[in-house]
Write a protein that holds these residues in place. Structure first.
Motif, PDB file in Angstrom:
ATOM      1  N   CYS A 247      45.477  41.738  40.523  1.00  0.00           N
ATOM      2  CA  CYS A 247      46.561  41.548  41.488  1.00  0.00           C
ATOM      3  C   CYS A 247      47.648  42.588  41.203  1.00  0.00           C
ATOM      4  N   GLY A 248      47.748  43.596  42.056  1.00  0.00           N
ATOM      5  CA  GLY A 248      48.758  44.622  41.853  1.00  0.00           C
ATOM      6  C   GLY A 248      48.332  45.925  42.494  1.00  0.00           C
ATOM      7  N   TYR A 249      49.254  46.857  42.480  1.00  0.00           N
ATOM      8  CA  TYR A 249      49.005  48.170  43.087  1.00  0.00           C
ATOM      9  C   TYR A 249      49.625  49.226  42.182  1.00  0.00           C
ATOM     10  N   GLY A 250      49.105  50.452  42.230  1.00  0.00           N
ATOM     11  CA  GLY A 250      49.679  51.504  41.413  1.00  0.00           C
ATOM     12  C   GLY A 250      48.786  52.724  41.365  1.00  0.00           C
ATOM     13  N   PRO A 251      49.217  53.733  40.622  1.00  0.00           N
ATOM     14  CA  PRO A 251      48.497  55.017  40.615  1.00  0.00           C
ATOM     15  C   PRO A 251      47.096  54.961  40.036  1.00  0.00           C
ATOM     16  N   GLU A 252      46.757  53.901  39.300  1.00  0.00           N
ATOM     17  CA  GLU A 252      45.429  53.797  38.697  1.00  0.00           C
ATOM     18  C   GLU A 252      44.400  53.138  39.611  1.00  0.00           C
ATOM     19  N   LEU A 253      44.813  52.697  40.798  1.00  0.00           N
ATOM     20  CA  LEU A 253      43.911  51.895  41.627  1.00  0.00           C
ATOM     21  C   LEU A 253      42.608  52.623  41.952  1.00  0.00           C
ATOM     22  N   ALA A 254      42.685  53.857  42.426  1.00  0.00           N
ATOM     23  CA  ALA A 254      41.464  54.580  42.810  1.00  0.00           C
ATOM     24  C   ALA A 254      40.543  54.761  41.606  1.00  0.00           C
ATOM     25  N   ARG A 255      41.113  55.080  40.458  1.00  0.00           N
ATOM     26  CA  ARG A 255      40.296  55.279  39.259  1.00  0.00           C
ATOM     27  C   ARG A 255      39.647  53.975  38.816  1.00  0.00           C
ATOM     28  N   LEU A 256      40.361  52.871  38.959  1.00  0.00           N
ATOM     29  CA  LEU A 256      39.801  51.576  38.573  1.00  0.00           C
ATOM     30  C   LEU A 256      38.679  51.153  39.515  1.00  0.00           C
ATOM     31  N   ARG A 257      38.842  51.421  40.795  1.00  0.00           N
ATOM     32  CA  ARG A 257      37.764  51.122  41.753  1.00  0.00           C
ATOM     33  C   ARG A 257      36.494  51.909  41.398  1.00  0.00           C
ATOM     34  N   ALA A 258      36.695  53.185  41.069  1.00  0.00           N
ATOM     35  CA  ALA A 258      35.550  54.016  40.708  1.00  0.00           C
ATOM     36  C   ALA A 258      34.898  53.524  39.423  1.00  0.00           C
ATOM     37  N   LEU A 259      35.707  53.092  38.464  1.00  0.00           N
ATOM     38  CA  LEU A 259      35.166  52.583  37.206  1.00  0.00           C
ATOM     39  C   LEU A 259      34.399  51.287  37.438  1.00  0.00           C
TER      40      LEU A 259
END
Length: 400
Positions: A247-259
């Motif tokens: 639950c949250g948003y931030g600059p790591e979102l795209a990298r976390l989705r890819a991971l």
């Protein structure tokens, strides 16, 4: 008393979705619960200036006076920094004209709003410091005029009757920056009425998967990548499958989705995005375990006082957290939650596995955590500490 709450940080909306916005709202509630009148002077109301649809105004704060002194768009860092300083000066003049009798300022880069208000009126001033912002800005974003940033910071700390710091490392930083500052350590807290345990639906719990949750801004130092790796390690041991809600948003979102895709967790991980504070209690209700997976701090010191952990405990959810900063003390050195070595994926996976297999342990830790925050960590209690210190330091009579 009429208290001016000064918030010159253009990255924080009073009614936004960030943890900082929650902090602002809860301190306002606490001040009002002590029978003070509060007016907020800020640069924006919601997550985006001029966008009412990005605001989330709780019903109990619908009557809160909010004076917006906007920071205009800037072509570069230098112009932006100057604009923040100018907005802070305007806030001070407006608060003085409105008859403020005391001031509470959230420390913001380039703001001298509190110090200027003290010069204009002589009112008592409390300054809240959540982080060594100059170093943060220099290391993680863009800082153009560092000399002016230091000057404004020193002036703010020197003008305050109390500089309230969320942790011991932050307090030490303040003392180094301005040795004359009147420093107090007052950690973050939680509204134990807004966030509380929900009635258990045993049938629903029996049919849904074991659910792990994380709430917070998605930035590298929150350790969310480690959480994904730990879930990938441990969830494979359980034939029934697990669910992870972020639950949250931030600059790591795209990298976390890819991971998550790389780890084969597409069906396990659910990214909920930025969520208004009013929805957080409902989301916490669906967690079996909530996690604060901080990595080992690069500087050697963890200076945060994580709001998320207090909220997890208040919701009576079992907690797993990295043993950094003041978290061991908050979690009763293991009596209110499981502590793991920071950055240790295997240790985190084993803790999650242990709680998945032992619901009675989850229940015991969750109940102990709720009792601890009710007794020791409410915002009302934190505010009372601050008001007492402010009254003693300024020789003002502040009821409540």
């Amino acid at each position: 008393m009429r208290i001016a709450y000064l918030l010159a940080d253009p990255g924080i909306g009073v009614f936004g979705t960030k943890g900082a916005s929650v902090h602002v709202q809860e301190m306002v509630r606490a001040l009002r619960s002590h029978n003070h009148e509060v007016t907020v002077y800020c640069t924006k109301r919601g997550d985006r200036p001029g966008r009412p649809e990005t605001e989330s105004v709780p019903d109990d704060l619908a009557d809160l006076p909010v004076v917006v002194v906007p920071v205009p768009g800037a072509r570069d860092a230098a112009a932006r920094e100057a604009a923040v300083a100018q907005a802070a000066a305007r806030m001070a003049r407006r608060a003085a004209a409105d008859g403020a009798e005391a001031a509470y300022e959230r420390y913001s880069l380039f703001s001298e709003a509190g110090a200027r208000l003290v010069e204009l009126t002589g009112v008592p001033l409390a300054v809240e410091v959540n982080a060594p912002l100059i170093e943060e800005q220099r290391d993680h974003r863009t800082l153009h005029d560092e000399t002016t940033a230091w000057s404004a910071t020193r002036r703010t700390f020197a003008a305050a009757d109390v500089v309230s710091c969320v942790s011991e490392p932050v307090a030490r930083w303040v003392a180094r920056v301005e040795p004359s500052a009147q420093v107090a350590v007052i950690p973050n807290g939680v509204n134990t009425e807004r966030i509380r345990p929900q009635a258990e639906d045993q049938a629903g719990q029996a049919t849904r998967p074991f659910t792990i949750g994380f709430v917070g801004t998605l930035k590298p130092w929150h350790g969310t990548e480690m959480l994904l790796r730990a879930v990938a390690t441990a969830s494979g041991r359980e034939p029934g499958g697990w669910r992870l809600e972020i639950c949250g948003y931030g600059p790591e979102l795209a990298r976390l989705r890819a991971l998550a895709e790389e780890l084969g967790l597409e069906d396990t991980v659910h990214f909920l995005g930025a969520v208004p504070p009013a929805r957080i209690p409902q989301i916490l209700e669906g967690f079996d375990v909530a996690v604060a997976p901080y990595p080992r701090p690069a500087s050697g010191e963890h200076y945060f006082s994580p709001l998320k952990v207090y909220e997890y405990l208040a919701a009576q959810v079992a907690v797993v957290a990295s043993a950094v900063g003041d978290l061991p003390e908050v979690l009763g050195h293991g009596s209110c939650g499981l502590l793991v070595s920071p950055g240790d994926v295997d240790a985190l996976a084993n803790a999650l596995d242990q709680l998945a297999r032992h619901p009675e342990l989850r229940a015991r830790l969750a109940a102990a955590g709720r009792a601890a925050v009710v007794a020791e960590h409410s915002w009302h209690r934190r505010c009372a500490q601050l008001l007492t210190m402010l009254g003693h330091r300024s020789q003002a009579v502040i009821p409540g």
